[in-house]
Design a protein around this motif. Structure first.
Motif, PDB file in Angstrom:
ATOM      1  N   UNK A   1      64.229  43.619  66.304  1.00  0.00           N
ATOM      2  CA  UNK A   1      64.370  43.187  67.681  1.00  0.00           C
ATOM      3  C   UNK A   1      64.100  44.300  68.680  1.00  0.00           C
ATOM      4  N   UNK A   2      63.109  44.080  69.490  1.00  0.00           N
ATOM      5  CA  UNK A   2      62.738  45.061  70.503  1.00  0.00           C
ATOM      6  C   UNK A   2      62.752  44.388  71.858  1.00  0.00           C
ATOM      7  N   UNK A   3      63.403  45.016  72.833  1.00  0.00           N
ATOM      8  CA  UNK A   3      63.293  44.507  74.194  1.00  0.00           C
ATOM      9  C   UNK A   3      62.454  45.480  74.992  1.00  0.00           C
ATOM     10  N   UNK A   4      61.553  44.940  75.766  1.00  0.00           N
ATOM     11  CA  UNK A   4      60.676  45.759  76.580  1.00  0.00           C
ATOM     12  C   UNK A   4      60.825  45.326  78.032  1.00  0.00           C
ATOM     13  N   UNK A   5      61.025  46.294  78.903  1.00  0.00           N
ATOM     14  CA  UNK A   5      61.084  46.008  80.334  1.00  0.00           C
ATOM     15  C   UNK A   5      59.776  46.443  80.968  1.00  0.00           C
ATOM     16  N   UNK A   6      59.041  45.480  81.438  1.00  0.00           N
ATOM     17  CA  UNK A   6      57.773  45.781  82.104  1.00  0.00           C
ATOM     18  C   UNK A   6      58.016  45.930  83.594  1.00  0.00           C
ATOM     19  N   UNK A   7      57.425  46.944  84.173  1.00  0.00           N
ATOM     20  CA  UNK A   7      57.441  47.037  85.618  1.00  0.00           C
ATOM     21  C   UNK A   7      56.177  46.326  86.112  1.00  0.00           C
ATOM     22  N   UNK A   8      56.160  45.990  87.389  1.00  0.00           N
ATOM     23  CA  UNK A   8      54.978  45.319  87.941  1.00  0.00           C
ATOM     24  C   UNK A   8      53.757  46.217  87.763  1.00  0.00           C
ATOM     25  N   UNK A   9      53.940  47.521  87.976  1.00  0.00           N
ATOM     26  CA  UNK A   9      52.826  48.457  87.849  1.00  0.00           C
ATOM     27  C   UNK A   9      52.299  48.467  86.414  1.00  0.00           C
ATOM     28  N   UNK A  10      53.197  48.458  85.464  1.00  0.00           N
ATOM     29  CA  UNK A  10      52.786  48.500  84.065  1.00  0.00           C
ATOM     30  C   UNK A  10      52.023  47.235  83.683  1.00  0.00           C
ATOM     31  N   UNK A  11      52.472  46.110  84.211  1.00  0.00           N
ATOM     32  CA  UNK A  11      51.784  44.848  83.917  1.00  0.00           C
ATOM     33  C   UNK A  11      50.342  44.925  84.387  1.00  0.00           C
ATOM     34  N   UNK A  12      50.130  45.599  85.530  1.00  0.00           N
ATOM     35  CA  UNK A  12      48.777  45.709  86.066  1.00  0.00           C
ATOM     36  C   UNK A  12      47.954  46.718  85.269  1.00  0.00           C
ATOM     37  N   UNK A  13      48.620  47.753  84.747  1.00  0.00           N
ATOM     38  CA  UNK A  13      47.903  48.807  84.014  1.00  0.00           C
ATOM     39  C   UNK A  13      47.406  48.332  82.656  1.00  0.00           C
ATOM     40  N   UNK A  14      48.141  47.415  82.063  1.00  0.00           N
ATOM     41  CA  UNK A  14      47.790  47.008  80.701  1.00  0.00           C
ATOM     42  C   UNK A  14      46.676  45.970  80.727  1.00  0.00           C
ATOM     43  N   UNK A  15      45.537  46.302  80.135  1.00  0.00           N
ATOM     44  CA  UNK A  15      44.396  45.368  80.096  1.00  0.00           C
ATOM     45  C   UNK A  15      44.778  44.066  79.438  1.00  0.00           C
ATOM     46  N   UNK A  16      45.518  44.206  78.349  1.00  0.00           N
ATOM     47  CA  UNK A  16      45.808  43.013  77.567  1.00  0.00           C
ATOM     48  C   UNK A  16      46.694  42.049  78.339  1.00  0.00           C
ATOM     49  N   UNK A  17      47.687  42.588  79.038  1.00  0.00           N
ATOM     50  CA  UNK A  17      48.537  41.725  79.855  1.00  0.00           C
ATOM     51  C   UNK A  17      47.780  41.198  81.057  1.00  0.00           C
ATOM     52  N   UNK A  18      46.940  42.048  81.643  1.00  0.00           N
ATOM     53  CA  UNK A  18      46.161  41.630  82.801  1.00  0.00           C
ATOM     54  C   UNK A  18      45.234  40.478  82.419  1.00  0.00           C
ATOM     55  N   UNK A  19      44.673  40.548  81.223  1.00  0.00           N
ATOM     56  CA  UNK A  19      43.789  39.481  80.754  1.00  0.00           C
ATOM     57  C   UNK A  19      44.557  38.173  80.603  1.00  0.00           C
ATOM     58  N   UNK A  20      45.788  38.266  80.085  1.00  0.00           N
ATOM     59  CA  UNK A  20      46.603  37.064  79.941  1.00  0.00           C
ATOM     60  C   UNK A  20      46.954  36.484  81.306  1.00  0.00           C
ATOM     61  N   UNK A  21      47.278  37.375  82.246  1.00  0.00           N
ATOM     62  CA  UNK A  21      47.648  36.937  83.590  1.00  0.00           C
ATOM     63  C   UNK A  21      46.462  36.262  84.265  1.00  0.00           C
ATOM     64  N   UNK A  22      45.251  36.804  84.047  1.00  0.00           N
ATOM     65  CA  UNK A  22      44.040  36.238  84.633  1.00  0.00           C
ATOM     66  C   UNK A  22      43.786  34.840  84.093  1.00  0.00           C
ATOM     67  N   UNK A  23      44.249  34.610  82.890  1.00  0.00           N
ATOM     68  CA  UNK A  23      44.136  33.313  82.233  1.00  0.00           C
ATOM     69  C   UNK A  23      45.178  32.327  82.733  1.00  0.00           C
ATOM     70  N   UNK A  24      46.097  32.823  83.557  1.00  0.00           N
ATOM     71  CA  UNK A  24      47.157  31.964  84.058  1.00  0.00           C
ATOM     72  C   UNK A  24      48.375  31.912  83.151  1.00  0.00           C
ATOM     73  N   UNK A  25      48.402  32.786  82.154  1.00  0.00           N
ATOM     74  CA  UNK A  25      49.589  32.818  81.275  1.00  0.00           C
ATOM     75  C   UNK A  25      50.664  33.651  81.964  1.00  0.00           C
TER      76      UNK A  25
END
Ligand SMILES: [Zn+2]
Length: 90
Positions: free
Chosen positions: A39-63
């Motif tokens: 079990x791992x908990x990760x706290x993403x900051x808004x800045x980190x969400x934008x920095x990560x390509x993989x998350x940014x790609x998911x967000x662009x997809x509307x996920x």
């Protein structure tokens, strides 16, 4: 909230096993905590969400990125941090 409360909270944060980590691939900085080997908990900051390509790609997809615990590379980085003793399983 008083200053003492804030300090106590910060200490609880550190003692709670949260460590600041960087994703080895995208460099996004997050706080992670491992409560058990599975079990791992990760706290993403808004800045980190934008920095990560993989998350940014998911967000662009509307996920909704809030539902994505980490990008696969970050998961590797967390495993490495545990292995090197930078992140305690607490
Ligand atoms: Zn990443």
């Amino acid at each position: 909230m008083t200053r003492a409360d804030t300090l106590a909270e910060q200490r609880a944060y550190l003692e709670g096993g949260l460590a600041e980590l960087r994703c080895g691939r995208c460099g996004a900085r997050v706080r992670a905590k491992k409560s058990s080997p599975q079990q791992t908990s990760v706290q993403w900051t808004t800045a980190a969400t934008r920095e990560c390509d993989e998350l940014a790609a998911l967000a662009a997809d509307g996920r909704p990125t809030a539902l994505v615990p980490s990008c696969p590379s970050l998961r590797d980085s967390i495993e490495r941090a545990v292995h090197e003793g930078r992140l305690e399983v607490a």
